[in-house]
Design a protein around this motif. Structure first.
Motif, PDB file in Angstrom:
ATOM      1  N   HIS A  32      30.217   2.171 -19.184  1.00 16.85           N
ATOM      2  CA  HIS A  32      29.390   1.073 -18.690  1.00 16.85           C
ATOM      3  C   HIS A  32      27.939   1.480 -18.419  1.00 16.85           C
ATOM      4  O   HIS A  32      27.158   0.664 -17.953  1.00 16.85           O
ATOM      5  N   LEU A  33      27.613   2.742 -18.693  1.00 14.86           N
ATOM      6  CA  LEU A  33      26.215   3.156 -18.593  1.00 14.86           C
ATOM      7  C   LEU A  33      25.491   2.596 -19.806  1.00 14.86           C
ATOM      8  O   LEU A  33      25.585   3.141 -20.897  1.00 14.86           O
ATOM      9  N   GLY A  34      24.798   1.502 -19.626  1.00 13.84           N
ATOM     10  CA  GLY A  34      24.105   0.868 -20.740  1.00 13.84           C
ATOM     11  C   GLY A  34      22.630   1.235 -20.756  1.00 13.84           C
ATOM     12  O   GLY A  34      22.139   1.977 -19.898  1.00 13.84           O
ATOM     13  N   ASP A  35      21.930   0.704 -21.726  1.00 10.05           N
ATOM     14  CA  ASP A  35      20.501   0.964 -21.862  1.00 10.05           C
ATOM     15  C   ASP A  35      19.714   0.533 -20.635  1.00 10.05           C
ATOM     16  O   ASP A  35      18.644   1.073 -20.359  1.00 10.05           O
ATOM     17  N   ASN A  36      20.222  -0.449 -19.896  1.00 10.12           N
ATOM     18  CA  ASN A  36      19.515  -0.953 -18.721  1.00 10.12           C
ATOM     19  C   ASN A  36      20.124  -0.479 -17.410  1.00 10.12           C
ATOM     20  O   ASN A  36      19.784  -0.997 -16.348  1.00 10.12           O
ATOM     21  N   GLY A  37      21.036   0.478 -17.482  1.00  7.99           N
ATOM     22  CA  GLY A  37      21.581   1.069 -16.271  1.00  7.99           C
ATOM     23  C   GLY A  37      22.889   0.456 -15.820  1.00  7.99           C
ATOM     24  O   GLY A  37      23.479  -0.402 -16.486  1.00  7.99           O
ATOM     25  N   ALA A  59      25.602 -14.181  -7.303  1.00  6.67           N
ATOM     26  CA  ALA A  59      24.416 -14.682  -8.008  1.00  6.67           C
ATOM     27  C   ALA A  59      23.550 -13.533  -8.529  1.00  6.67           C
ATOM     28  O   ALA A  59      23.128 -13.543  -9.695  1.00  6.67           O
ATOM     29  N   ASP A  60      23.284 -12.547  -7.665  1.00  4.40           N
ATOM     30  CA  ASP A  60      22.408 -11.447  -8.079  1.00  4.40           C
ATOM     31  C   ASP A  60      23.036 -10.599  -9.177  1.00  4.40           C
ATOM     32  O   ASP A  60      22.350 -10.184 -10.118  1.00  4.40           O
ATOM     33  N   THR A  61      24.328 -10.326  -9.085  1.00  9.19           N
ATOM     34  CA  THR A  61      24.964  -9.524 -10.134  1.00  9.19           C
ATOM     35  C   THR A  61      25.071 -10.305 -11.433  1.00  9.19           C
ATOM     36  O   THR A  61      24.941  -9.719 -12.512  1.00  9.19           O
ATOM     37  N   LYS A  62      25.278 -11.603 -11.346  1.00  3.34           N
ATOM     38  CA  LYS A  62      25.301 -12.426 -12.561  1.00  3.34           C
ATOM     39  C   LYS A  62      23.938 -12.361 -13.253  1.00  3.34           C
ATOM     40  O   LYS A  62      23.858 -12.223 -14.479  1.00  3.34           O
ATOM     41  N   THR A  63      22.872 -12.439 -12.473  1.00  2.00           N
ATOM     42  CA  THR A  63      21.523 -12.317 -13.029  1.00  2.00           C
ATOM     43  C   THR A  63      21.335 -10.959 -13.683  1.00  2.00           C
ATOM     44  O   THR A  63      20.858 -10.868 -14.819  1.00  2.00           O
ATOM     45  N   LEU A  64      21.715  -9.889 -12.978  1.00  2.00           N
ATOM     46  CA  LEU A  64      21.558  -8.542 -13.540  1.00  2.00           C
ATOM     47  C   LEU A  64      22.356  -8.378 -14.826  1.00  2.00           C
ATOM     48  O   LEU A  64      21.844  -7.831 -15.814  1.00  2.00           O
ATOM     49  N   MET A  65      23.603  -8.856 -14.829  1.00  2.00           N
ATOM     50  CA  MET A  65      24.425  -8.713 -16.031  1.00  2.00           C
ATOM     51  C   MET A  65      23.820  -9.499 -17.192  1.00  2.00           C
ATOM     52  O   MET A  65      23.866  -9.038 -18.332  1.00  2.00           O
ATOM     53  N   SER A  66      23.216 -10.647 -16.912  1.00  2.00           N
ATOM     54  CA  SER A  66      22.584 -11.427 -17.986  1.00  2.00           C
ATOM     55  C   SER A  66      21.351 -10.711 -18.537  1.00  2.00           C
ATOM     56  O   SER A  66      20.927 -10.975 -19.654  1.00  2.00           O
ATOM     57  N   GLU A  67      20.799  -9.784 -17.740  1.00  2.00           N
ATOM     58  CA  GLU A  67      19.634  -9.003 -18.161  1.00  2.00           C
ATOM     59  C   GLU A  67      20.032  -7.621 -18.698  1.00  2.00           C
ATOM     60  O   GLU A  67      19.182  -6.765 -18.910  1.00  2.00           O
ATOM     61  N   GLY A  68      21.335  -7.403 -18.893  1.00  2.00           N
ATOM     62  CA  GLY A  68      21.808  -6.173 -19.516  1.00  2.00           C
ATOM     63  C   GLY A  68      22.118  -5.027 -18.577  1.00  2.00           C
ATOM     64  O   GLY A  68      22.369  -3.908 -19.031  1.00  2.00           O
ATOM     65  N   VAL A  69      22.105  -5.269 -17.267  1.00  2.00           N
ATOM     66  CA  VAL A  69      22.498  -4.235 -16.306  1.00  2.00           C
ATOM     67  C   VAL A  69      23.996  -4.400 -16.071  1.00  2.00           C
ATOM     68  O   VAL A  69      24.465  -5.482 -15.716  1.00  2.00           O
ATOM     69  N   ASN A  70      24.747  -3.348 -16.284  1.00  2.00           N
ATOM     70  CA  ASN A  70      26.193  -3.405 -16.075  1.00  2.00           C
ATOM     71  C   ASN A  70      26.523  -3.228 -14.601  1.00  2.00           C
ATOM     72  O   ASN A  70      25.769  -2.595 -13.861  1.00  2.00           O
ATOM     73  N   VAL A  71      27.654  -3.789 -14.186  1.00  2.00           N
ATOM     74  CA  VAL A  71      28.041  -3.772 -12.778  1.00  2.00           C
ATOM     75  C   VAL A  71      29.534  -3.455 -12.665  1.00  2.00           C
ATOM     76  O   VAL A  71      30.349  -4.047 -13.374  1.00  2.00           O
ATOM     77  N   LEU A  72      29.864  -2.527 -11.775  1.00  2.00           N
ATOM     78  CA  LEU A  72      31.247  -2.229 -11.408  1.00  2.00           C
ATOM     79  C   LEU A  72      31.339  -2.218  -9.886  1.00  2.00           C
ATOM     80  O   LEU A  72      30.445  -1.686  -9.217  1.00  2.00           O
ATOM     81  N   ALA A  73      32.402  -2.782  -9.348  1.00  2.00           N
ATOM     82  CA  ALA A  73      32.639  -2.745  -7.907  1.00  2.00           C
ATOM     83  C   ALA A  73      33.912  -1.954  -7.647  1.00  2.00           C
ATOM     84  O   ALA A  73      34.901  -2.090  -8.372  1.00  2.00           O
ATOM     85  N   VAL A  74      33.875  -1.141  -6.607  1.00  2.00           N
ATOM     86  CA  VAL A  74      35.000  -0.272  -6.265  1.00  2.00           C
ATOM     87  C   VAL A  74      35.443  -0.587  -4.835  1.00  2.00           C
ATOM     88  O   VAL A  74      34.613  -0.683  -3.926  1.00  2.00           O
ATOM     89  N   MET A  75      36.747  -0.726  -4.657  1.00  2.00           N
ATOM     90  CA  MET A  75      37.328  -0.947  -3.334  1.00  2.00           C
ATOM     91  C   MET A  75      38.087   0.330  -2.966  1.00  2.00           C
ATOM     92  O   MET A  75      39.146   0.610  -3.511  1.00  2.00           O
TER      93      MET A  75
END
Length: 182
Positions: A32-37, A59-75
């Motif tokens: 998940h390390l993409g070009d945009n982090g 909302a913020d993570t949806k925006t980031l993902m739409s801009e190519g930043v990948n997101v993972l959440a860990v519990m």
């Protein structure tokens, strides 16, 4: 117990991991390390700080993902002692807030320990090379309230995506301590 996270250790290499979501789908951090982090978040279901920012986080993570930043959440909480954080409740919480990012179970808490996660929420923003560039909070201290004036996480990750570097000034995240197994 309210805790603050340490300041950002710029360039610290992201430890790789493979964790599964509550449905058994495996996700490997390095994939998940993409070009945009990549943004890795330590969150949980029962923490009042996470509950306060739940919709804003969506909302913020949806925006980031739409801009190519990948997101993972860990519990990483010990859900045997904190049933509210069980995998079944993770699914309910993700649905309640509309989280679209993978929400992963750190069964043995090894990922939380490898990252030095302190609290929920705890945000780690990495550049495309896997170097830490952000360790701060969601916003300017209003914990996700609609009147937040500075979306720190969103702006920081946009900067990381554009330049590969995070802001020099960062406000440490704060939240509930991770519930380590005894």
């Amino acid at each position: 117990m309210l805790l603050d996270t340490p300041i950002c250790d710029f360039g610290w290499p992201a430890p790789n991991f493979t964790l599964s979501d509550p449905n058994g789908n495996a996700f490997t951090m390095s994939d998940h390390l993409g070009d945009n982090g990549l943004l890795v978040m330590f969150i949980c279901n029962h923490c009042p700080y996470v509950k306060t920012i739940g919709h804003r986080l969506a909302a913020d993570t949806k925006t980031l993902m739409s801009e190519g930043v990948n997101v993972l959440a860990v519990m990483s909480n010990d859900y045997r002692d904190y049933a509210a954080d069980s995998p079944e409740n993770m699914l309910k919480t993700a649905a309640e807030y509309g989280w679209e990012f993978p929400y992963l179970v750190d069964e043995d808490q090894s990922v939380g320990k490898a990252y030095g996660a302190v609290c929920t929420p705890d945000f780690f923003g990495f550049n495309a090379d896997g170097g830490l560039q952000y360790r701060g909070r969601l916003d300017d201290g209003t914990m996700g309230q609609p009147n937040a004036t500075t979306p720190e996480l969103l702006n920081a990750m946009r900067m990381v995506a554009k330049t590969g570097h995070g802001p020099k000034q960062q406000t440490p995240s704060m939240g509930c301590s991770i519930k380590w197994s005894r």
